[in-house]
Design a protein around this motif. Sequence first.
Motif, PDB file in Angstrom:
ATOM      1  N   UNK A 194     -10.587 -37.092 -33.806  1.00  0.00           N
ATOM      2  CA  UNK A 194      -9.851 -36.564 -34.544  1.00  0.00           C
ATOM      3  C   UNK A 194     -10.199 -34.779 -34.909  1.00  0.00           C
ATOM      4  N   UNK A 195     -10.778 -34.697 -35.750  1.00  0.00           N
ATOM      5  CA  UNK A 195     -11.736 -33.104 -35.864  1.00  0.00           C
ATOM      6  C   UNK A 195     -11.858 -32.861 -34.994  1.00  0.00           C
ATOM      7  N   UNK A 196     -12.881 -33.037 -33.997  1.00  0.00           N
ATOM      8  CA  UNK A 196     -13.110 -32.466 -32.950  1.00  0.00           C
ATOM      9  C   UNK A 196     -12.411 -32.028 -31.761  1.00  0.00           C
ATOM     10  N   UNK A 197     -11.373 -32.918 -31.784  1.00  0.00           N
ATOM     11  CA  UNK A 197      -9.674 -33.166 -31.002  1.00  0.00           C
ATOM     12  C   UNK A 197      -9.099 -31.536 -31.748  1.00  0.00           C
ATOM     13  N   UNK A 198      -8.441 -32.071 -32.831  1.00  0.00           N
ATOM     14  CA  UNK A 198      -8.132 -30.176 -33.361  1.00  0.00           C
ATOM     15  C   UNK A 198      -9.396 -29.192 -32.826  1.00  0.00           C
ATOM     16  N   UNK A 199     -10.795 -29.134 -33.115  1.00  0.00           N
ATOM     17  CA  UNK A 199     -11.311 -27.730 -32.153  1.00  0.00           C
ATOM     18  C   UNK A 199     -11.041 -27.522 -31.299  1.00  0.00           C
ATOM     19  N   UNK A 200     -11.155 -28.457 -30.592  1.00  0.00           N
ATOM     20  CA  UNK A 200     -10.481 -28.317 -29.431  1.00  0.00           C
ATOM     21  C   UNK A 200      -9.178 -27.186 -28.968  1.00  0.00           C
ATOM     22  N   UNK A 201      -8.383 -27.953 -30.248  1.00  0.00           N
ATOM     23  CA  UNK A 201      -6.958 -27.257 -29.597  1.00  0.00           C
ATOM     24  C   UNK A 201      -6.910 -25.888 -30.291  1.00  0.00           C
ATOM     25  N   UNK A 202      -7.405 -25.668 -31.321  1.00  0.00           N
ATOM     26  CA  UNK A 202      -7.902 -24.345 -31.692  1.00  0.00           C
ATOM     27  C   UNK A 202      -8.341 -23.941 -31.004  1.00  0.00           C
ATOM     28  N   UNK A 203      -9.004 -24.234 -30.456  1.00  0.00           N
ATOM     29  CA  UNK A 203      -9.977 -22.866 -29.275  1.00  0.00           C
ATOM     30  C   UNK A 203      -8.978 -22.566 -28.386  1.00  0.00           C
ATOM     31  N   UNK A 204      -7.727 -24.023 -27.659  1.00  0.00           N
ATOM     32  CA  UNK A 204      -6.578 -23.401 -26.727  1.00  0.00           C
ATOM     33  C   UNK A 204      -5.782 -22.142 -26.967  1.00  0.00           C
ATOM     34  N   UNK A 205      -4.737 -22.473 -28.568  1.00  0.00           N
ATOM     35  CA  UNK A 205      -4.402 -22.355 -28.699  1.00  0.00           C
ATOM     36  C   UNK A 205      -4.822 -20.583 -28.691  1.00  0.00           C
ATOM     37  N   UNK A 206      -5.816 -20.645 -29.327  1.00  0.00           N
ATOM     38  CA  UNK A 206      -6.542 -18.953 -29.208  1.00  0.00           C
ATOM     39  C   UNK A 206      -6.556 -18.399 -27.778  1.00  0.00           C
ATOM     40  N   UNK A 207      -6.483 -19.365 -27.044  1.00  0.00           N
ATOM     41  CA  UNK A 207      -6.578 -18.574 -25.588  1.00  0.00           C
ATOM     42  C   UNK A 207      -5.372 -18.039 -24.872  1.00  0.00           C
ATOM     43  N   UNK A 208      -4.221 -19.123 -25.980  1.00  0.00           N
ATOM     44  CA  UNK A 208      -3.037 -18.866 -25.046  1.00  0.00           C
ATOM     45  C   UNK A 208      -2.738 -17.040 -25.688  1.00  0.00           C
ATOM     46  N   UNK A 209      -2.749 -17.238 -27.037  1.00  0.00           N
ATOM     47  CA  UNK A 209      -2.600 -16.720 -27.823  1.00  0.00           C
ATOM     48  C   UNK A 209      -3.426 -15.227 -26.976  1.00  0.00           C
ATOM     49  N   UNK A 210      -4.595 -15.070 -26.915  1.00  0.00           N
ATOM     50  CA  UNK A 210      -5.363 -13.910 -26.685  1.00  0.00           C
ATOM     51  C   UNK A 210      -4.507 -13.209 -24.698  1.00  0.00           C
ATOM     52  N   UNK A 211      -4.009 -14.392 -24.166  1.00  0.00           N
ATOM     53  CA  UNK A 211      -3.698 -14.097 -22.521  1.00  0.00           C
ATOM     54  C   UNK A 211      -2.509 -13.434 -22.817  1.00  0.00           C
ATOM     55  N   UNK A 212      -1.217 -13.969 -24.389  1.00  0.00           N
ATOM     56  CA  UNK A 212       0.446 -13.069 -24.497  1.00  0.00           C
ATOM     57  C   UNK A 212      -0.045 -12.357 -25.221  1.00  0.00           C
ATOM     58  N   UNK A 213      -1.275 -11.979 -25.564  1.00  0.00           N
ATOM     59  CA  UNK A 213      -1.295 -10.369 -25.750  1.00  0.00           C
ATOM     60  C   UNK A 213      -1.105  -9.363 -25.081  1.00  0.00           C
ATOM     61  N   UNK A 214      -0.270  -7.879 -24.763  1.00  0.00           N
ATOM     62  CA  UNK A 214      -0.404  -7.048 -23.948  1.00  0.00           C
ATOM     63  C   UNK A 214      -1.439  -6.525 -23.030  1.00  0.00           C
ATOM     64  N   UNK A 215      -2.141  -6.345 -23.149  1.00  0.00           N
ATOM     65  CA  UNK A 215      -3.096  -6.128 -22.550  1.00  0.00           C
ATOM     66  C   UNK A 215      -3.485  -7.169 -20.526  1.00  0.00           C
ATOM     67  N   UNK A 216      -3.207  -8.492 -21.174  1.00  0.00           N
ATOM     68  CA  UNK A 216      -3.167  -9.415 -20.047  1.00  0.00           C
ATOM     69  C   UNK A 216      -1.726  -9.661 -19.500  1.00  0.00           C
TER      70      UNK A 216
END
Length: 656
Positions: free
Chosen positions: A352-374
């Motif tokens: 479950x902790x490994x899954x949470x780490x991967x979820x954090x990475x996926x959410x970080x990808x979504x946040x970076x994609x939702x920034x003005x530059x991209x």
Amino acid sequence: MSFDPASNSKSLQFSSTSGARVLESPTENGNDPGKKRKRTNVPPDSGRNLSLDSIPMGLPMSDPTAWATAMNNLGMAPMGMTGQPLLPDFDPALGMMTGIPPINPMMPGLGIVPPPIPPDMPAVKEIIHCKSCTLFPPNPHLPPPATRERPPGCKTVFVGGLPENGTEQIIMEVFEQCGEVIAIRKSKKNFCHIRFAEEFMVDKALYLSGYRIRLGSSTDKKDTGRLHVDFAQARDDLYEWECKQRMLAREERHRRRLEEERFRPPSPPPVVHYSDHECSIIAEKLKDDTKFSEAVQTLLTWIERGEVNRRTANNFYSMIQSANSHIRRLVNEKAAHEKEMEEAKEKFKLALSGILVQFEQIVAVYHSASKQKAWDHFTKAQRKNISVWCKQAEEIRNIHNDELMGIRREEEMEMSDEEIEDPSEMKETEESALVSQVEALKEENDSLRWQLDAYRNEVELLKQEHGKASRDEDTTKEQQLKLLQQALQGMQQHLLKVQDEYKKREAELEKVREDKLKIETLLETLKEQQSIADEEDKERDAIDGQGNESSMSRVCACSQEKEGPVEKTLNNSPVKSEREALLVGIISTFLHVHPFGASIEYICSYLQRLDSKICTTEVEVLMTRLQTTFKQELSGVGASLEKKWKFCGFDGLKTT
């Protein structure tokens, strides 16, 4: 008896094997109370023996398919080529009683029966010859005779249209071909009721409905008649049917009870009585781990029965001691299972902790994609999908995180409970608790470190974006200023065009006003001229009555000299325009063709064919103004009151 349709053209004659019958002839309405109905005791097996030996039929077999067609249409059991039934001794109720489905002769496996006849094909009816009478078939093109609804368990038929000279013997001779007749009730009014032994015989009797009967060779009206056979409702039939239904219900209840008993779970095997031999067997079983549960149940039953006494106390004590020896085994098994459960929990927490780490990475990808530059480079649909995915990932991450935190809280609560409940075992479990706490702290430290790294990355990205945003803001402001300047230029050009159009409209309005003033001056001059002409006409009329013609000629001359002013004077006449003059001409011709008058709706419907813009109010106002040309008349009284217009122009000319 055997039957060959190829070699025998005579009618089928079957001898009746039934018992004695009693014929009776009370009236239908029961006017003769002295005569009571007699009934014979039908043997119990006669209702079940459905062989055709007791069903004599006298139908000719010139056409081999005629009899099969009639029987198929009436739903009777078909016969083989020997004239005998396929299953002579089969009881249809036997299948319901034993649960065996009844054998249907029309099953695919039985090839003896010919294929079924289509329902559209009419049954071929032929002449039936009896000893005392002859039956002639009805017209095949006529519709089948109407029948009432069949009562349940019907074995009785109503027969009407009998000849006046018909006797019970003749009725018996005709209808005993359909089956065993139990009783006949004949009335004086050329009808009777016949009760058969079985229900299917009623269908055979209905086959004779519509036949014309003639006694012997006589053509007298009293010796002829047309049979009408229909279902009849009898209390005996209803009673027998209800008894049969109750019997079937009893059989069904019995069958269901057997089914329930068959599917009911079996009762546990009985416990054997205590003996020294059985005690030794149970003692051996108690030592075996696989047979321990069965042996303990037997031991418990013996103790509850009261088998323990002074003689058997030692045996029971040894069995109880062997049962007690299993406690250590059960405790060890429980500890092993608990250890497996703890290991599974640890594996689950790690996964479950490994899954949470991967979820954090996926959410970080979504946040970076939702920034003005991209974000600006994506389409609307892509932005929508990215935002939806981001929300879903955050929700799932939060759920998993709550689950992991809940597991850790439970572990902490269990550890605290163990400390409170078992202070004596604290020393033994202290080392394991410390190890688990160290592992939990390591996991928390790792997760916090990962979260800190993520936050640092986000802060750096935000700083970079902020620096770039300040640069991008200058360029975006310049672009916005350019766009605003272009929009202002377009608005100025549009305003100039609107001003030019406004000036043109003002010039047109001034011209219209000048024309209006000229027209008003012309109207005033015309009114003055008209008033002068009227005064001159009045003076001339006062001087001489004959001067009217000369004044009219002068006025006409004046009108020819001044066409424009005189045309304006015509505005005072009832017809104010050329269009109204045309309408008057068309209406007058239409009403001249209809000398009795026409309604305003009829006139307008005719005019609207020429011009769809004409309305009824306009036409009605014009016709009311011209009272010398058109007149309105009322016809009818009350609700039939109608208003009609007539042309009276010729009458107006005569009066003037």
